[in-house]
Design an enzyme around this catalytic site. Structure first.
Site, short mmCIF file in Angstrom:
data_model
loop_
_atom_site.label_atom_id
_atom_site.label_comp_id
_atom_site.label_asym_id
_atom_site.label_seq_id
_atom_site.Cartn_x
_atom_site.Cartn_y
_atom_site.Cartn_z
N LYS A 178 25.30 19.64 -10.32
CA LYS A 178 25.32 18.56 -9.99
C LYS A 178 24.03 17.74 -10.26
CE LYS A 178 30.02 17.73 -8.40
NZ LYS A 178 31.37 17.90 -6.70
N LYS A 203 20.59 16.26 8.75
CA LYS A 203 20.75 15.68 7.40
C LYS A 203 22.06 14.72 7.25
CE LYS A 203 20.81 20.66 5.08
NZ LYS A 203 22.17 20.85 4.67
#
Ligand code: NDP
Length: 271
Positions: free
Chosen positions: A66, A156
Site C-alpha cells: 500500500k 505510533k
C-alpha cells in the site's frame, strides 16, 4: 477485449476480492474481468507496469504494497494523501490515480449496514498500522465527539494524533489506562490474525454499542468474544468493511455503485 482489473499483493491467494468483484460485475452487467496477481516483494513497480502494458484498467493493492502504491501514483485523492497509503489504483491515459477506500468502507459498514451513527460517539481505535491510518480521516469526518487511539507501541499512536489533530478531536491512549467509557471500539490491530487480543480492561465494553474487528473469519475473533462477555450491545467483523471498500473501488473504476448486502451475505455463507 474485456476491461481488466486485479488485486495485487504478496501473499494474495487468500484474497476474496476476485469473488467480490465478479459478483459486482455480474450484478451491474459490467463487461470486465478481475484476477489476483502475486507480485514479487522486490518487483511491485515492474508488475504494475506489466499489467498496465497489457491494458489493465485498475488495481486493488493489498499487503505489503500500500505504501509502494502511494509512492507510485501520479495523482492522489485527499483521503489517500492523508492516509499515506493507497489501496486502489486507476489507470487513465498517462495518469495513475491513487485512492484509499478502506475508511469509506468501514464508515459505510458501521452506518449503513449496522445502522449506527458515528456522529457524537466516543470512539476507541486500537492499532496504528496501515489499516488504522486509512480509517482515521473518514471516521473524523463523521464528527465523533472523540477518537482515542491505543497502540501496543504508544509512540505510533502519538504520531498519528499529531498527524490528524487538525481534523478532529483525537487523543492517544495507552491500553492499560483504558478505563473510560466508549461507544464504538474498533480493533484495527493484527492481534486477531495471531489468535490473540490486545490487553484490554473488560469494563470498556460495558456501555459500548459496538465492538468491531477488522479481521473476519468463520468464528468470532477473541476480541469479539471478549467484548460480548463484557456486555457490548453488538459485535461485527470486517467482512462488511471488505465488501464496502471493494464497492468504493468499483465505483471509482466503473462509475456504478453495486449492491453490497447480497455480496456480504454470499461471503459470510462461504466462510
Ligand atoms: P499492520 O501490520 O500495518 O499493523 C498492525 C497493528 O497491530 C500495529 O498497530 C501493531 O502494533 C498491532 N499489533 C500487532 N500484534 C498485536 C498484538 N498481539 N497486540 C496488540 N497489538 C498488536 O496491519 P494492518 O494495519 O494492515 O492490518 C490490521 C488488521 O486489519 C489485520 O487484521 C487486517 O487483516 C485487517 N484489515 C481488514 C480490512 C478489511 O477490509 N476488513 C482492511 C485492512 C486491514 P505495533 O505498532 O505495536 O506493532
Amino acid at each position: 477485449m474485456l476491461d481488466s482489473y486485479a488485486v495485487i499483493g504478496n501473499p494474495v491467494s487468500h484474497s476474496k476480492s476476485p469473488l467480490i468483484h465478479a459478483a459486482f460485475a455480474q450484478q451491474t452487467h459490467q463487461s470486465m474481468q478481475y484476477t489476483a496477481i502475486l507480485a514479487p516483494l522486490d518487483a511491485f513497480q515492474a508488475t504494475v507496469a506489466n499489467f498496465r502494458q497489457q491494458g489493465g484498467k485498475g488495481l486493488n493493492v493489498t499487503v505489503p504494497f500500500k505504501l509502494d502504491a502511494f509512492q507510485l501514483a501520479t495523482r492522489l485523492t485527499e483521503r489517500a494523501t492523508i492516509a499515506q497509503a493507497v489501496n486502489t489504483l486507476k489507470f487513465e491515459n498517462d495518469e495513475m490515480l491513487g485512492d484509499n477506500t478502506d475508511g469509506a468502507g468501514l464508515v459505510r459498514d458501521i452506518e449503513s449496514n449496522l445502522g449506527i451513527s458515528i456522529a457524537t460517539k466516543r470512539i476507541l481505535l486500537m492499532g496504528a498500522g496501515g489499516a488504522a491510518r486509512g480509517v482515521i480521516l473518514p471516521l473524523l469526518q463523521q464528527r465523533p465527539s472523540l477518537l482515542a487511539i491505543a497502540n501496543r507501541t504508544p509512540r505510533k499512536a502519538e504520531a498519528l494524533m499529531e498527524q490528524f489533530e487538525d481534523y478532529g478531536n483525537i487523543y492517544p491512549y495507552h491500553f492499560m489506562s483504558l478505563n473510560e467509557h466508549f461507544d464504538i471500539i474498533i480493533n484495527a490491530t493484527s492481534a486477531s490474525l495471531q489468535g490473540t487480543l490486545p490487553e484490554l480492561p473488560g469494563n470498556i465494553f460495558t456501555h459500548a454499542v459496538l465492538a468491531y474487528d477488522m479481521m473476519y473469519g468463520r468464528e468470532p475473533t477473541h476480541f469479539l468474544k471478549f467484548a460480548q462477555l463484557n456486555g457490548v450491545c453488538q459485535v461485527a467483523d470486517g467482512i462488511g468493511m471488505l465488501v464496502e471498500q471493494a464497492a468504493e473501488s468499483f465505483f471509482l473504476w466503473r462509475g456504478i455503485r453495486p449492491q453490497t448486502k447480497p455480496v456480504i451475505a454470499m461471503l459470510k455463507s462461504q466462510l
